[in-house]
Design a protein around this motif. Sequence first.
Motif, short mmCIF file in Angstrom:
data_model
loop_
_atom_site.label_atom_id
_atom_site.label_comp_id
_atom_site.label_asym_id
_atom_site.label_seq_id
_atom_site.Cartn_x
_atom_site.Cartn_y
_atom_site.Cartn_z
N LEU A 423 0.88 -1.18 0.00
CA LEU A 423 0.00 0.00 0.00
C LEU A 423 0.91 1.22 0.00
O LEU A 423 1.64 1.47 0.97
CB LEU A 423 -0.90 -0.01 1.24
CG LEU A 423 -1.83 1.21 1.40
CD1 LEU A 423 -2.79 1.34 0.22
CD2 LEU A 423 -2.63 1.11 2.70
N CYS A 424 0.87 1.97 -1.11
CA CYS A 424 1.81 3.09 -1.29
C CYS A 424 1.40 4.29 -0.42
O CYS A 424 0.25 4.70 -0.40
CB CYS A 424 1.82 3.49 -2.76
SG CYS A 424 2.89 4.90 -3.10
N ASP A 425 2.41 4.84 0.31
CA ASP A 425 2.18 6.07 1.09
C ASP A 425 2.61 7.31 0.32
O ASP A 425 2.35 8.43 0.74
CB ASP A 425 2.99 6.02 2.40
CG ASP A 425 2.34 5.10 3.42
OD1 ASP A 425 1.13 4.82 3.28
OD2 ASP A 425 3.05 4.67 4.35
N GLY A 426 3.36 7.11 -0.79
CA GLY A 426 3.87 8.25 -1.56
C GLY A 426 5.38 8.17 -1.63
O GLY A 426 5.98 7.16 -1.24
N PRO A 427 6.04 9.24 -2.10
CA PRO A 427 7.50 9.23 -2.17
C PRO A 427 8.11 9.04 -0.78
O PRO A 427 7.57 9.54 0.21
CB PRO A 427 7.84 10.62 -2.74
CG PRO A 427 6.59 11.08 -3.41
CD PRO A 427 5.46 10.48 -2.64
N ALA A 449 9.26 2.72 -9.04
CA ALA A 449 8.10 2.53 -9.92
C ALA A 449 8.07 3.73 -10.85
O ALA A 449 8.53 4.82 -10.49
CB ALA A 449 6.81 2.46 -9.10
N GLU A 450 7.51 3.52 -12.04
CA GLU A 450 7.38 4.67 -12.94
C GLU A 450 6.50 5.73 -12.30
O GLU A 450 6.79 6.90 -12.29
CB GLU A 450 6.77 4.22 -14.26
CG GLU A 450 7.84 3.91 -15.28
CD GLU A 450 7.25 3.44 -16.57
OE1 GLU A 450 6.19 3.97 -16.98
OE2 GLU A 450 7.87 2.54 -17.16
N LYS A 451 5.39 5.26 -11.75
CA LYS A 451 4.49 6.19 -11.07
C LYS A 451 3.68 5.41 -10.05
O LYS A 451 3.22 4.29 -10.34
CB LYS A 451 3.55 6.84 -12.09
CG LYS A 451 2.75 7.97 -11.53
CD LYS A 451 2.18 8.84 -12.63
CE LYS A 451 1.18 9.85 -12.12
NZ LYS A 451 1.59 10.60 -10.97
N ALA A 452 3.54 5.96 -8.88
CA ALA A 452 2.69 5.32 -7.86
C ALA A 452 2.00 6.42 -7.07
O ALA A 452 2.62 7.44 -6.75
CB ALA A 452 3.55 4.45 -6.94
N GLU A 453 0.74 6.19 -6.78
CA GLU A 453 -0.05 7.20 -6.04
C GLU A 453 -0.25 6.74 -4.60
O GLU A 453 -0.41 5.54 -4.36
CB GLU A 453 -1.43 7.36 -6.68
CG GLU A 453 -1.43 7.86 -8.10
CD GLU A 453 -0.97 9.31 -8.21
OE1 GLU A 453 -1.01 10.02 -7.21
OE2 GLU A 453 -0.55 9.69 -9.32
N PRO A 454 -0.29 7.70 -3.65
CA PRO A 454 -0.64 7.31 -2.29
C PRO A 454 -2.01 6.60 -2.30
O PRO A 454 -2.94 7.07 -2.95
CB PRO A 454 -0.73 8.65 -1.54
CG PRO A 454 0.10 9.59 -2.34
CD PRO A 454 -0.03 9.15 -3.78
N GLY A 455 -2.09 5.48 -1.61
CA GLY A 455 -3.35 4.74 -1.55
C GLY A 455 -3.46 3.65 -2.60
O GLY A 455 -4.39 2.85 -2.57
N GLN A 456 -2.50 3.59 -3.51
CA GLN A 456 -2.54 2.56 -4.55
C GLN A 456 -1.97 1.25 -3.98
O GLN A 456 -0.96 1.26 -3.27
CB GLN A 456 -1.68 3.03 -5.72
CG GLN A 456 -1.96 2.32 -7.02
CD GLN A 456 -1.05 2.88 -8.13
OE1 GLN A 456 -0.49 3.99 -8.02
NE2 GLN A 456 -0.89 2.11 -9.19
N GLY A 472 12.54 -2.80 -3.28
CA GLY A 472 11.90 -3.57 -4.34
C GLY A 472 11.61 -2.75 -5.57
O GLY A 472 11.95 -1.56 -5.65
N THR A 473 10.95 -3.41 -6.54
CA THR A 473 10.59 -2.78 -7.81
C THR A 473 9.15 -3.15 -8.12
O THR A 473 8.78 -4.34 -8.04
CB THR A 473 11.51 -3.31 -8.94
OG1 THR A 473 12.87 -3.20 -8.51
CG2 THR A 473 11.30 -2.53 -10.22
N ALA A 474 8.35 -2.15 -8.49
CA ALA A 474 6.95 -2.44 -8.85
C ALA A 474 6.93 -3.27 -10.12
O ALA A 474 7.71 -3.03 -11.05
CB ALA A 474 6.19 -1.13 -9.03
#
Length: 483
Positions: A423-427, A449-456, A472-474
């Motif tokens: 669960l992504c918190d952001g940068p 990750a190329e792009k990840a949003e908080p909550g994703q 890790g790597t997405a």
Amino acid sequence: MNDTRTYRLPDQQAEGHRRNGPVGVRAYAISEEQKQLGAGRRYYLRTYGCQANVRDGETMAGMLEQMGFVRTSDQTEADVLLFNTCAIRQAAEEHVLGEIGQLRRLKEQHPDRIIALCGCMAQEPGVVENLLKKYPQVDLIFGTHNIHRFPALLQQALKGERVVEVENEQSSLVEEMPVHRTFAHKAFVHIMLGCDKFCTYCIVPYTRGRQLSRPLSYIIEEVQALQKDGVQEVTLLGQNVNAYGRDLGLQDGFTQLLEACADTGIPRIRFYSSHPRDYTVSSIEAMRDRPNIMNALHLPVQSGSDAVLKRMNRGYTAGQYRELVQGMKERIPDLALTTDLIVGFPGETDAQFQETLDLVDACSFDMAYTFAYSPRPGTPAARMTDAVPEDVKKERLNLLNQKVADHGLAHNKAWEGKIVEVLCDGPSKKNPAVYAGYSRHNKLVNFRAEKAEPGQLLAVRIDRAHSFSLDGTAVSGEIEYNE
Ligand code: SF4
């Protein structure tokens, strides 16, 4: 400045505060006049301590914003400065007092500025008197049981009164208080206040009062509302969540609560903190059987020595703790287990400390919060003789930390090459080039990750393990999780 001490009940009984019968539940209220107090004004809020305090801070931020205040991180531009304090360790208290001491100049520059202190420190005997005497810049002091009164108290303080309101006990549960959540995608939910355990080193039963559980239906309504609001993860909070509902007459209330929360369908449920003495097999089985209850458990043990545990009044032996952990791991083999450990409790011998090291080996914790004992005035342990010298405590703490780190690394190594849900918190705060989030087993994962949003919720392949985090790597495509 007028000095308005609304009321204060300073007695700190040896066994903690007594409640006279059950308390009622009522709705939070704020007047139209109070809603205008913050127009054109800014607030600064600093919270110290545990997650319960963080959640209280979110409530007070919600109240301030309901009053029209806008948050600032710059103390010099704030009209209200609020310090939400912690009393669990002397160092945290000294830090708060140092910070408040430095605000004298700010107050002199703008005498209308309000400096307020709340939280556990306000509940400690002698602290309010000390603040009133030595810190004339403090305008408002209120306790953990008076948070719902904050708008009214602030209104008084803004009129130029010096206000103190600290009660020993929660007179009723107050629901529907506003909240400004720290994260949009994860939330803390109080399920109970206070604690009945009276561990001899701990100030909590005195600062937060006796255990008081929120009715189950209110908690479930809150979880449902959070889910509707897009929250992915809730953490149920209490000093001893396993005892939830006892004061409401519920049998095995915590299992009922866990199952009802799981039934809401919210993707992730965690809880914090547990007491080994109150665990039931049914609650472990609820964790095992409900996929949205995360397989991560924080179970404070504090010591591996029966003699020390007895002096701490923990109510279990090291053997009972080991059996409990064994039973849990039999039911949930991939359980990620974390704990709290204290070294240098009064009278702790080398042999007793070795028993703690042995217990760490036997239970193989994923991580532990470790502390060198420091006395809290007003607790039974603070009156104990036979203090362990500071250099011995330090040496023991170093040995313990090394052992904890070794076990953490061994556990984390097992995740290398696996794909986990994060669960992504952001940068990441430490390195903005990567993102940060938590796996289902509550491992901190820093990932590219190329792009990840908080909550994703993302699939992340673990590339490298450290003692207390994973890199890790997405990944994308058809994912099969290995957890
Ligand atoms: S169970 Fe936790 S909060 Fe309660 S008295 Fe013991 S250490 Fe303090």
